[in-house]
Structures are given as C-alpha cells and as structure tokens.
Motif scaffolding. Structure first.
Motif, short mmCIF file in Angstrom:
data_model
loop_
_atom_site.label_atom_id
_atom_site.label_comp_id
_atom_site.label_asym_id
_atom_site.label_seq_id
_atom_site.Cartn_x
_atom_site.Cartn_y
_atom_site.Cartn_z
N SER A 47 1.34 -1.15 -0.08
CA SER A 47 0.23 0.36 0.22
C SER A 47 1.17 1.05 0.05
O SER A 47 2.03 1.23 0.08
CB SER A 47 -1.13 0.15 1.13
N THR A 48 0.41 2.06 -0.30
CA THR A 48 0.30 3.49 0.01
C THR A 48 -0.15 4.68 -0.20
O THR A 48 -1.08 4.75 -0.53
CB THR A 48 1.44 4.04 -1.60
N THR A 49 0.59 5.61 0.32
CA THR A 49 -0.81 6.97 0.12
C THR A 49 -0.78 7.74 -1.38
O THR A 49 0.53 7.71 -1.71
CB THR A 49 -0.04 7.97 1.02
N HIS A 103 -4.01 0.31 -1.71
CA HIS A 103 -3.92 -0.93 -1.81
C HIS A 103 -4.22 -1.73 -2.70
O HIS A 103 -4.56 -1.56 -3.22
CB HIS A 103 -4.97 -2.15 -0.13
N PHE A 104 -3.32 -2.02 -3.31
CA PHE A 104 -2.96 -3.38 -4.32
C PHE A 104 -1.89 -4.39 -4.64
O PHE A 104 -1.17 -5.16 -3.21
CB PHE A 104 -1.29 -2.81 -5.44
N ILE A 105 -1.88 -5.45 -4.81
CA ILE A 105 -1.08 -6.90 -5.40
C ILE A 105 -0.41 -6.15 -6.47
O ILE A 105 -1.07 -5.80 -7.42
CB ILE A 105 -1.40 -7.82 -6.18
N GLN A 126 -2.44 -4.28 -8.98
CA GLN A 126 -4.02 -4.66 -9.54
C GLN A 126 -4.29 -4.03 -7.83
O GLN A 126 -4.12 -3.85 -7.61
CB GLN A 126 -3.92 -5.94 -9.57
N LEU A 127 -5.21 -2.77 -8.43
CA LEU A 127 -6.35 -2.03 -7.52
C LEU A 127 -6.80 -2.96 -6.68
O LEU A 127 -7.74 -3.21 -7.44
CB LEU A 127 -6.92 -0.39 -8.08
N LEU A 128 -6.52 -2.98 -4.98
CA LEU A 128 -7.56 -3.78 -4.26
C LEU A 128 -8.58 -2.92 -3.95
O LEU A 128 -9.51 -2.54 -3.91
CB LEU A 128 -7.05 -4.44 -3.09
N ARG A 129 -8.31 -1.73 -3.58
CA ARG A 129 -9.36 -0.87 -2.53
C ARG A 129 -9.16 0.70 -2.72
O ARG A 129 -7.61 0.62 -2.16
CB ARG A 129 -9.77 -1.13 -1.32
N ILE A 130 -9.15 1.56 -1.84
CA ILE A 130 -8.61 3.23 -1.57
C ILE A 130 -9.32 3.42 -0.12
O ILE A 130 -10.83 2.95 -0.10
CB ILE A 130 -9.21 3.53 -2.70
#
Length: 147
Positions: free
Chosen positions: A113-115, A123-125, A141-145
C-alpha cells in the motif's frame, strides 16, 4: 529495441494482453533515430492496450544490417533504463502467464500500500518482471482505496 520481434510480440500479447496496432518495415532516413544509419532496414510494431491513444508501446528490430544486441539480458535496473508501471485487473494471472513463458520474475505477487496524492491509502497486489529484452515492468492491481 528488441532482439526477436516474433518472441516479443507473443510476450506482449500473452503477458500484457496487448494487440498489434501497426506492423511495418521501413528504411531509416537521416537524423530520425539516435541509433542506426540512413538506409538501415527496420521493423516497427506498435502494440496497444484497451485504449487507442494511451497504453501503447513501440518495438523496433533492425533487419538489415542486423544490429548486434548485448549478450546478457538485464535482470536489474540501472541508470538509463526505463521502468514501465502498468495497471492490471489480474496481477496473479500476469505472473502465472509470464512464469509459464520463462520470464525473469523480479518479485512474485504480493500486497502493498501507499499514500496517494489525495492522502488516502491505496492497496494493491503488485509484482514485477523483465520482458524478453530486459525492460522492467511493475504490474499493480488496485484492490481498494482507504483503510
């Protein structure tokens, strides 16, 4: 620049899900590229992602005279080498396909994850790999914000 156009086309189609947008041979004129010489025969293939004007990559191979490539294919990032960052709907699938093709994998899929620029956590894979000529790709791959 690529060593083997057919191998590169197959890799970009299978691993990155791209399609051929243009495939042409042309003879270099004076001053167009920072490599080769006027009169050199080359092949240019442009592949695209889902969008027609973004997400495109050009592959160039010297046909006549053949341009010798370095014997070692890069497996690390150094100065002067690009890093391509791409979004994916299926980072694990990209990894699986790339691994089956014998691709040099730098990092297997994992969560991180990153800001973001808006201050929210993304949050990514993510995974990373090198194409057949040693160009480095980070696939996310973006999982969620948010938390």
């Amino acid at each position: 620049m690529v060593r083997d156009m057919e191998r590169s086309i197959e890799w970009y189609q299978r691993v990155m899900g791209m399609t051929v947008w243009m495939d042409t041979e042309f003879v270099l004129s004076d001053g167009g590229l920072a490599a080769g010489n006027p009169g050199d025969k080359t092949r240019l293939v442009i592949l695209k992602c889902e969008h027609d004007t973004i997400g495109m990559i050009g592959l160039l191979q010297w046909l006549e005279p053949e341009m010798p490539a370095p014997t070692e294919i890069p497996t690390s990032i150094t100065f002067g080498n690009p890093t391509f960052v791409v979004a994916s709907d299926d980072a694990q699938g990209t990894y699986d396909t790339a691994k089956a093709l014998g691709t040099h994998i730098h990092k297997a899929p994992g969560e991180w994850s990153t800001t973001g620029q808006d201050g929210r956590t993304k949050h990514f894979i993510g995974m990373s790999l090198f194409d057949p000529d040693g160009y480095f790709f980070e696939v996310n791959q973006l999982l969620r914000i948010g938390d």
